[in-house]
Design an enzyme around this catalytic site. Sequence first.
Site, PDB file in Angstrom:
ATOM      1  N   GLY A  10       0.842  -1.193   0.000  1.00 18.70           N
ATOM      2  CA  GLY A  10       0.000   0.000   0.000  1.00 18.70           C
ATOM      3  C   GLY A  10       0.882   1.249   0.000  1.00 18.70           C
ATOM      4  N   ASP A  30       1.989  -9.144   1.924  1.00 16.90           N
ATOM      5  CA  ASP A  30       0.690  -8.638   1.484  1.00 16.90           C
ATOM      6  C   ASP A  30      -0.310  -9.784   1.656  1.00 16.90           C
ATOM      7  OD1 ASP A  30       1.087 -10.322  -0.675  1.00 16.90           O
ATOM      8  OD2 ASP A  30       1.441  -8.723  -2.122  1.00 16.90           O
ATOM      9  N   TYR A 133     -16.734   3.388   6.794  1.00 19.13           N
ATOM     10  CA  TYR A 133     -15.265   3.229   6.873  1.00 19.13           C
ATOM     11  C   TYR A 133     -14.758   3.783   8.207  1.00 19.13           C
ATOM     12  CZ  TYR A 133     -10.391   4.676   6.040  1.00 19.13           C
ATOM     13  OH  TYR A 133      -9.040   4.911   6.154  1.00 19.13           O
TER      14      TYR A 133
HETATM   15  P1  NDP Z   1      -3.727   1.894   0.539  1.00 17.83           P
HETATM   16  O1  NDP Z   1      -5.127   1.750   0.053  1.00 17.83           O
HETATM   17  O2  NDP Z   1      -2.678   2.506  -0.333  1.00 17.83           O
HETATM   18  O3  NDP Z   1      -3.178   0.471   0.983  1.00 17.83           O
HETATM   19  C1  NDP Z   1      -3.946  -0.404   1.715  1.00 17.83           C
HETATM   20  C2  NDP Z   1      -3.287  -1.747   1.612  1.00 17.83           C
HETATM   21  O4  NDP Z   1      -4.100  -2.666   2.354  1.00 17.83           O
HETATM   22  C3  NDP Z   1      -3.195  -2.274   0.172  1.00 17.83           C
HETATM   23  O5  NDP Z   1      -1.892  -2.729  -0.074  1.00 17.83           O
HETATM   24  C4  NDP Z   1      -4.187  -3.423   0.147  1.00 17.83           C
HETATM   25  O6  NDP Z   1      -3.764  -4.502  -0.611  1.00 17.83           O
HETATM   26  C5  NDP Z   1      -4.158  -3.844   1.615  1.00 17.83           C
HETATM   27  N1  NDP Z   1      -5.313  -4.657   1.926  1.00 17.83           N
HETATM   28  C6  NDP Z   1      -6.631  -4.399   1.712  1.00 17.83           C
HETATM   29  N2  NDP Z   1      -7.369  -5.449   2.097  1.00 17.83           N
HETATM   30  C7  NDP Z   1      -6.500  -6.369   2.556  1.00 17.83           C
HETATM   31  C8  NDP Z   1      -6.636  -7.672   3.086  1.00 17.83           C
HETATM   32  N3  NDP Z   1      -7.837  -8.270   3.211  1.00 17.83           N
HETATM   33  N4  NDP Z   1      -5.528  -8.348   3.473  1.00 17.83           N
HETATM   34  C9  NDP Z   1      -4.315  -7.790   3.329  1.00 17.83           C
HETATM   35  N5  NDP Z   1      -4.108  -6.571   2.825  1.00 17.83           N
HETATM   36  C10 NDP Z   1      -5.196  -5.879   2.439  1.00 17.83           C
HETATM   37  O7  NDP Z   1      -3.829   2.639   1.923  1.00 17.83           O
HETATM   38  P2  NDP Z   1      -2.846   3.694   2.588  1.00 17.83           P
HETATM   39  O8  NDP Z   1      -1.455   3.208   2.530  1.00 17.83           O
HETATM   40  O9  NDP Z   1      -3.198   5.032   2.062  1.00 17.83           O
HETATM   41  O10 NDP Z   1      -3.404   3.613   4.085  1.00 17.83           O
HETATM   42  C11 NDP Z   1      -2.575   3.251   5.182  1.00 17.83           C
HETATM   43  C12 NDP Z   1      -3.365   3.492   6.451  1.00 17.83           C
HETATM   44  O11 NDP Z   1      -3.713   4.863   6.570  1.00 17.83           O
HETATM   45  C13 NDP Z   1      -4.675   2.719   6.560  1.00 17.83           C
HETATM   46  O12 NDP Z   1      -4.835   2.292   7.892  1.00 17.83           O
HETATM   47  C14 NDP Z   1      -5.728   3.750   6.238  1.00 17.83           C
HETATM   48  O13 NDP Z   1      -6.968   3.440   6.844  1.00 17.83           O
HETATM   49  C15 NDP Z   1      -5.093   4.993   6.819  1.00 17.83           C
HETATM   50  N6  NDP Z   1      -5.566   6.243   6.216  1.00 17.83           N
HETATM   51  C16 NDP Z   1      -5.513   6.405   4.858  1.00 17.83           C
HETATM   52  C17 NDP Z   1      -5.957   7.586   4.276  1.00 17.83           C
HETATM   53  C18 NDP Z   1      -5.908   7.788   2.783  1.00 17.83           C
HETATM   54  O14 NDP Z   1      -6.230   8.895   2.343  1.00 17.83           O
HETATM   55  N7  NDP Z   1      -5.503   6.807   1.999  1.00 17.83           N
HETATM   56  C19 NDP Z   1      -6.468   8.686   5.113  1.00 17.83           C
HETATM   57  C20 NDP Z   1      -6.439   8.420   6.522  1.00 17.83           C
HETATM   58  C21 NDP Z   1      -5.995   7.244   7.034  1.00 17.83           C
HETATM   59  P3  NDP Z   1      -4.323  -4.732  -2.103  1.00 17.83           P
HETATM   60  O15 NDP Z   1      -3.585  -3.762  -2.951  1.00 17.83           O
HETATM   61  O16 NDP Z   1      -3.974  -6.171  -2.354  1.00 17.83           O
HETATM   62  O17 NDP Z   1      -5.795  -4.471  -2.041  1.00 17.83           O
END
Ligand code: NDP
Length: 301
Positions: A10, A30, A133
């Site tokens: 991510g 992942d 969410y």
């Molecule tokens: P991303 O969406 O970039 O990454 C999320 C990651 O979680 C992806 O790699 C995804 O993998 C993985 N994921 C989703 N479902 C699963 C699963 N079932 N098992 C394993 N992995 C899974 O998020 P960010 O890096 O932006 O977010 C990081 C943190 O920050 C999170 O906790 C988010 O809630 C928080 N946050 C994010 C914000 C934003 O604007 N993005 C704002 C505020 C907080 P895959 O690619 O395979 O789906």
Amino acid sequence: MKILLLGKNGQVGWELQRALSVLGEVVALDRHPVATAYGSLAGDLSDLAGLRETIRSVGPDVIVNAAAYTAVDKAESERDLARTVNALACQVMAEEAVRLGAWLVHYSTDYVFDGSGTTPWKETDTVAPVNYYGTTKLEGERMIEASGCKHLIFRTSWVYAARGNNFAKTMLRLAKDRPSLNVIADQIGAPTGAELLADVAVAALQQAVVKPGLGGIYHLAPMGETSWHAYAKFVIDFARAHGELLAVEAVNPIATTEYPTPASRPLNSRLNTEKLRDSFSLHLPDWQRGVTRMLMEALNK
Ligand code: NDP
């Protein structure tokens, strides 16, 4: 120190792979199975039994969770999956962290607040998520706190990274073809770089392992504030000043009410970061600094 990193690909997970590497051995996963020194392991947060088994196989000193169900609108209809990944998986991590005496580092969101007012949110302010969410992220926080495990939870906002898609890159793409763009101007927050989120987590963790009293929830975002509209203008002006040929002539401010989405969004995403800066003696840069760096990379300047 042995670290288990979940959600390695991510936005934040990718930067954590880099930032955590100086602390010790990092087992980065992942959702897909991969061969590791501890056998074939997957970090699928929707498979709670499998997740528990993975943590037990690695036996880490620190679990860092960068994985989350982040599709804010889709979470309204895919409720079970969103709750499993964002809340129930946190409970498993927290229970296993207690069993191991490990630290749990986790990320949450300003969406735990209702977005009212204009004052930056403090960690002690009343939570009241306006979308599902946010509800699941809050439940995840609460499960971690209730477990009694050593934890650091960083609530952040508006995350971007050089790698992958983000709001700034979308604005650049649209600005190349369209004469005008409509962008929401009444949601206020701070764009937060994944690099900053990873680097601060490492700095804080280094201090917390020797001073466990530092554990808890912290707000983490750069200094300053902006709207999506002003952020878009910043990106477009920067790109143009650096020689990008853009078709866009007008970037129009619109209200949230003019852009209906399945999930409501809070208007006030400002986060008060005083607790983090004071507790860990950290300096947080202005939001423009990280966005500029990301743009230089994206534009290859
Ligand atoms: P991303 O969406 O970039 O990454 C999320 C990651 O979680 C992806 O790699 C995804 O993998 C993985 N994921 C989703 N479902 C699963 C699963 N079932 N098992 C394993 N992995 C899974 O998020 P960010 O890096 O932006 O977010 C990081 C943190 O920050 C999170 O906790 C988010 O809630 C928080 N946050 C994010 C914000 C934003 O604007 N993005 C704002 C505020 C907080 P895959 O690619 O395979 O789906």
